[in-house]
Design an enzyme around this catalytic site. Structure first.
Site, short mmCIF file in Angstrom:
data_model
loop_
_atom_site.label_atom_id
_atom_site.label_comp_id
_atom_site.label_asym_id
_atom_site.label_seq_id
_atom_site.Cartn_x
_atom_site.Cartn_y
_atom_site.Cartn_z
N GLU A 39 85.77 0.33 -21.48
CA GLU A 39 85.60 -1.29 -21.41
C GLU A 39 86.09 -1.38 -19.68
O GLU A 39 86.53 -1.18 -19.45
CB GLU A 39 87.20 -1.14 -22.31
CG GLU A 39 88.19 -1.87 -22.62
CD GLU A 39 89.28 -1.83 -23.62
OE1 GLU A 39 89.16 -0.17 -23.71
OE2 GLU A 39 89.24 -2.29 -23.64
N ARG A 268 84.83 15.80 -24.46
CA ARG A 268 85.34 15.11 -22.77
C ARG A 268 85.17 16.28 -21.62
O ARG A 268 85.28 17.88 -21.83
CB ARG A 268 86.79 13.85 -22.80
CG ARG A 268 87.45 14.34 -23.50
CD ARG A 268 88.70 13.47 -23.66
NE ARG A 268 88.19 13.05 -23.28
CZ ARG A 268 88.63 11.51 -23.12
NH1 ARG A 268 88.05 11.07 -24.26
NH2 ARG A 268 88.58 10.39 -22.14
N LYS A 278 92.78 6.92 -18.33
CA LYS A 278 93.45 4.99 -17.96
C LYS A 278 94.76 4.84 -17.85
O LYS A 278 94.86 4.34 -16.41
CB LYS A 278 92.23 4.55 -18.20
CG LYS A 278 90.85 3.73 -18.14
CD LYS A 278 90.00 2.92 -18.02
CE LYS A 278 88.59 3.63 -19.15
NZ LYS A 278 88.04 2.40 -19.37
#
Ligand code: ATP
Ligand code: MG
Length: 566
Positions: A39, A268, A278
């Protein structure tokens, strides 16, 4: 790309095994199409690198392609600055998406049609409950089933009409949403009539004000994959409970996608002493705890690049941690190890003194300059050699002299002899101190017979120290970076991650360099012998060279922690 060769002889992880099997059974006609779907709402970090190495790696190893697709479905947080940095960082990491660059927002029209199709099939409806009403009165929880929204019984015609008017901008943000009609008593809360479209009167960075309704990730993502003919869609473990919805979307439209994509989850990457969210990284930037996204202390790819970390070290880390289903936390020391492994093989060696102590060689002529031969990389004979200027006045590292050396200290001390790297033996004859008793200068003699570092009489010295000429060296700004956080897991156990910032994460000092170092362009990474790896910062100028410390030679952090019992 080097990596497919590098991975050749390693055992396959569970994803690569699965892809292998799919090729054998000719699922997807033997094709492999993957995608990396960031994104554009922040810069890429080293966690993303793990996903990139997997998505592009699997495609590459199987003769497939990997798409770079921007998941730009949330207009309020996205920006072209992020988009550009992401493209740049993927390429820097060593991966090529060729012509396969896509934007989720380019599919908005098709997604809208899919939503209309769901409504026609009685599989989606307009719900005008507020978000609070939904959460508190309708959705239920793990122990209670949800209850039907009044919108659930709307006719197809009414739903189609309201959805069209939503698109035309007739309603305010939040006035209503489009929900998938699935199962209000599903044990998986994601399947209790999830929102698939919402109203957002916001400017989209690529499509301006064309749209005021935006699809939700869980609806958009499977469609993006299907439209592009993606076969294998890899994402992190938190999406596992979203997979039934991914499948529901693709199976409820009544279309037959020639290659119906399949989602597979992996764990992850988490690193100690690092934040990877983020949101937190954005906060560090916006509130000026760091100097931008590319601050060399940031775990972003742009920060790591500026820090002097080669892309190959990041790929090496990703290969080393592998791909599994188990969540864990990787010690950042492993990253540092990977950096040292890569740089040890490639970085040319130079001499620099970071905390200079003046040395006068009393038996060397004033104004004399003697060129000495220094090899550029002892690990790589092809790297050649260069000249070092030996003069009457030198600098050595302050830590390489001790007035009263303890046992085991083999460097310089009163009356002691050491070897200067690539130079001569020198002997400390006299120590000059200032009024406060601090050592300001050493007066030494050199033995001309020890040129190159060996004595003809087989006399031995135990210590070799680095040095530069005082008159034939240049000053430079050197930024000594350390970890950004002191905590092993910043923010864990309810801690405020901002209170765990390392107050000593950067120290700016003035060092002295061999002159050749001042000519290196920004981005060059070298070893300062005995000190660590350093890279030329973009702030550098010929008048004022600026170097960043990438990593020390040894892991001083663990040692220091062990000492302090941390
Ligand atoms: P957010 O959802 O907060 O915006 P994100 O890190 O998930 O953050 P995306 O841009 O959606 O951001 O991530 C793109 C891809 O990178 C996703 O497929 C995601 O699963 C993957 N990814 C993100 N963080 C990690 C990580 N720490 N380790 C491995 N993969 C990651
Ligand atoms: Mg995400």
């Amino acid at each position: 790309m080097a990596d497919s060769i590098e991975t050749k002889n390693e055992p396959l992880d569970f994803i690569r095994e699965m892809v292998e099997e799919d090729k054998k059974t000719n699922l997807f006609g033997g094709r492999v199409v993957t995608r990396f779907p960031p994104e554009p709402n922040g810069y890429l970090h080293i966690g993303h690198a793990k996903a990139i190495c997997l998505d592009f790696g699997v495609a590459q190893e199987n003769g497939g392609v990997c798409h770079l697709r921007f998941d730009d479905t949330n207009p309020t947080k996205e920006d072209t600055e992020y988009e550009e940095s992401i493209i740049n960082d993927v390429r820097w990491l060593g991966f090529d998406f060729g012509e396969h660059l896509y934007y989720a927002s380019d599919y908005f029209e098709k997604m809208y049609e899919c939503a209309v199709e769901l409504i026609r099939r009685g599989k989606a409806y307009i719900c005008d409950l507020t978000a609070e009403q939904w959460d508190n009165e309708y959705r239920g929880d793990l122990s209670t089933p949800g209850k039907d929204s009044p919108g659930r019984s709307r006719s197809v015609e009414e739903n189609l009409d309201l959805f069209r008017r939503m698109r035309e901008g007739e309603f305010e943000d939040g006035a209503m949403v489009l929900r998938a009609r699935i199962d209000m008593s599903s044990p998986n809360i994601n399947m209790r009539d999830p929102v698939i479209y919402r109203i957002r009167h916001a400017h989209h960075f690529r499509h301006g004000d064309k749209w005021c309704i935006y699809p939700m990730y869980d609806f958009a993502h499977p469609l993006e994959d299907a439209f592009e003919g993606v076969t294998h869609s890899f994402c992190t473990l938190e999406f596992e409970i979203h997979r039934p919805l991914y499948d529901w979307v693709l199976d409820s439209l009544g279309y037959t996608f020639p290659n119906r994509p399949r989602q597979t989850e992996f764990s992850r990457l988490n690193l100690t002493a690092t934040v990877m969210s983020k949101r937190k990284l954005l906060q560090l930037v916006k509130e000026h705890y760091v100097n931008g996204w590319d601050d060399p202390r940031m775990p972003t790819l742009s920060g790591m690049r500026r820090r002097g970390i080669p892309a190959s070290a990041i790929r090496r880390l990703c290969r080393t941690v592998g791909v599994t289903k188990f969540d864990g936390i990787t010690d950042v020391a492993l990253l540092e190890h990977c950096i040292r492994e890569e740089l040890n093989a490639t970085a040319p060696r130079f001499l620099a003194v970071l905390d200079p102590l003046k040395v006068t060689i009393t038996n060397f002529p004033e104004g004399g300059v003697e060129p000495l031969e220094a090899v550029n990389n002892p690990e790589d004979p092809a790297a050649g050699s260069r000249k070092l200027a030996f003069t009457r006045e030198l600098y050595i590292e302050r830590a390489d002299f001790m007035m009263e050396p303890p046992k085991g200290y083999f460097r310089l001390a009163p009356g002691r002899e050491v070897r200067l790297r690539y130079g001569y033996f020198i002997k400390c004859e006299e120590v000059i101190t200032d009024a406060a008793g601090e050592v300001v200068e050493l007066r030494c003699t050199f033995d001309p017979a020890t040129r190159g570092g060996n004595a003809p009489d087989a006399r031995k010295v135990k210590g070799t120290i680095h040095w530069v000429s005082a008159t034939e060296s240049v000053p430079a700004e050197v930024r000594l970076y350390d970890r950004l956080f002191t905590a092993e897991e910043p923010g864990a156990n309810g801690a405020n991650f901002l209170e765990q910032l390392n107050p000593d994460s950067v120290k700016v000092i003035e060092g002295r360099l061999e002159p050749a170092l001042a000519l290196l362009p920004a981005g060059s990474t070298v070893q300062f012998e005995r000190l660590g790896y350093f890279t030329v910062d973009p702030d550098t100028t010929l008048e004022r060279p600026v170097f960043n410390r990438t990593v020390t030679l040894k892991d001083s952090w663990s040692k220091q922690n062990a000492k302090q019992g941390r």
